[in-house]
Design a protein around this motif. Sequence first.
Motif, mmCIF file in Angstrom:
data_model
loop_
_atom_site.group_PDB
_atom_site.id
_atom_site.type_symbol
_atom_site.label_atom_id
_atom_site.label_comp_id
_atom_site.label_asym_id
_atom_site.label_seq_id
_atom_site.Cartn_x
_atom_site.Cartn_y
_atom_site.Cartn_z
ATOM 1 N N UNK B 3 34.910 47.334 36.552
ATOM 2 C CA UNK B 3 33.962 46.978 37.367
ATOM 3 C C UNK B 3 34.013 47.232 38.933
ATOM 4 N N UNK B 4 32.378 47.608 39.150
ATOM 5 C CA UNK B 4 32.349 47.486 39.997
ATOM 6 C C UNK B 4 31.649 47.393 41.734
ATOM 7 N N UNK B 5 31.978 47.696 42.991
ATOM 8 C CA UNK B 5 31.916 46.183 43.478
ATOM 9 C C UNK B 5 30.528 45.687 43.166
ATOM 10 N N UNK B 6 29.144 45.972 43.293
ATOM 11 C CA UNK B 6 27.956 45.764 42.664
ATOM 12 C C UNK B 6 27.999 44.302 41.688
ATOM 13 N N UNK B 7 29.420 44.548 40.530
ATOM 14 C CA UNK B 7 29.442 43.447 40.175
ATOM 15 C C UNK B 7 30.861 42.413 40.297
ATOM 16 N N UNK B 8 31.312 42.692 41.525
ATOM 17 C CA UNK B 8 31.641 42.037 41.616
ATOM 18 C C UNK B 8 30.840 41.067 43.184
ATOM 19 N N UNK B 9 30.469 41.257 43.386
ATOM 20 C CA UNK B 9 29.352 40.733 44.728
ATOM 21 C C UNK B 9 28.621 40.549 43.580
ATOM 22 N N UNK B 10 28.297 40.259 42.310
ATOM 23 C CA UNK B 10 27.126 39.299 41.638
ATOM 24 C C UNK B 10 28.019 37.816 40.385
ATOM 25 N N UNK B 11 29.482 38.667 40.350
ATOM 26 C CA UNK B 11 30.450 37.665 39.921
ATOM 27 C C UNK B 11 30.465 36.472 40.771
ATOM 28 N N UNK B 12 30.995 36.359 42.416
ATOM 29 C CA UNK B 12 30.658 35.705 42.937
ATOM 30 C C UNK B 12 29.480 34.846 43.449
ATOM 31 N N UNK B 13 28.556 35.861 43.375
ATOM 32 C CA UNK B 13 27.407 34.445 43.574
ATOM 33 C C UNK B 13 26.938 33.113 42.356
#
Lengths: 173, 173
Positions: B3-13
Amino acid sequence: MAAGQAQFEELARQLSAVGAVKRDMARVMPPDCPSGSAAVLLLLDRHGAMRMSRLAELLAVDMSVTSRHVAHVADRGWIERSPDPADRRSRILHLTQPGRDRLEDLSRRTTELLADRLSDWSDDEVVQLIRLMTRLRTSFGDCRSTASARLPHPAPGTAPQTTGTAQTTRTPA
Amino acid sequence: MAAGQAQFEELARQLSAVGAVKRDMARVMPPDCPSGSAAVLLLLDRHGAMRMSRLAELLAVDMSVTSRHVAHVADRGWIERSPDPADRRSRILHLTQPGRDRLEDLSRRTTELLADRLSDWSDDEVVQLIRLMTRLRTSFGDCRSTASARLPHPAPGTAPQTTGTAQTTRTPA
DNA sequence: TATTGTTATACTCTATAACTATA
DNA sequence: TATAGTTATAGAGTATAACAATA
């Protein structure tokens, strides 16, 4: 019909155990920016400037907790509190440039860790997990507005609260 | 490619925010049985009698933490600690009948709450969420065995640990 | 009088380190 | 000497309640 009892028990177990993942992520964060502070920075970046009460809602914690997290990040210059022209009891919270820089660093650390740990995940799996976790929070969070909705089976004879005003995240006092 | 960075950020959230769900579940638990105690009872029921070190592994917390949770439930008679014939430093932890009764009560509370909150979820969605959360824990947990695996990018020149022995959940001392 | 926010206090969970008993 | 477990201490997150300032 929804899922059976065994599945609900298993889901509860996984929710309980996900703390280990969160702790692993917390270990790669800088010591002066614990998870509570990081959440404040992230939400201010995503939703823009706002007041304490709104931030407490988004964090889904009591305002007293929010107040401490906000004080922590304000002490470090990552946010500023401007006067609220509409209500002198409130202040408007907004990110500063150092706050944005710090947030970018946090995001990089998080992304690197997840890219490492989830290197064998497909893009679709990540998207699905995000979607289901978001829905999970919605299914719980939508019930926060009234006290009666918090308990599946209110005591008999207890009339549901009809305050009329939307409840904020606040100690019932 | 993952997955891309934006998805990893969202998962972290989402991972950060799932705490609100856990707090909501904790509110319907009896006051003398916090989440740590409940996890001990559940794991002993699922995996059968075991030693402290094994339980600490399953809980994914330090043994000192496990020790306190175990003391809590033992004080209330929900588990017993039998001598371990193979090693007199250890004791074998096993559920008692009161422990089983208590666990059944906890399970009922959990199931009722989830059935209420997730009443509009399909069976398949619940199964998928369980599957993905389990996989998430596996993807993180499988890296617990060596210190080098804990950090995506070890400092240059730092040789990976090759202790040879499998690490338990233990303060590095 | 009601609401926004702050602070004091208490509780749970966790990790680190020092310690005891046994291997 | 090394390992299993316990305990003391410290830090983070949270909730409740009392309080101040303002609406």
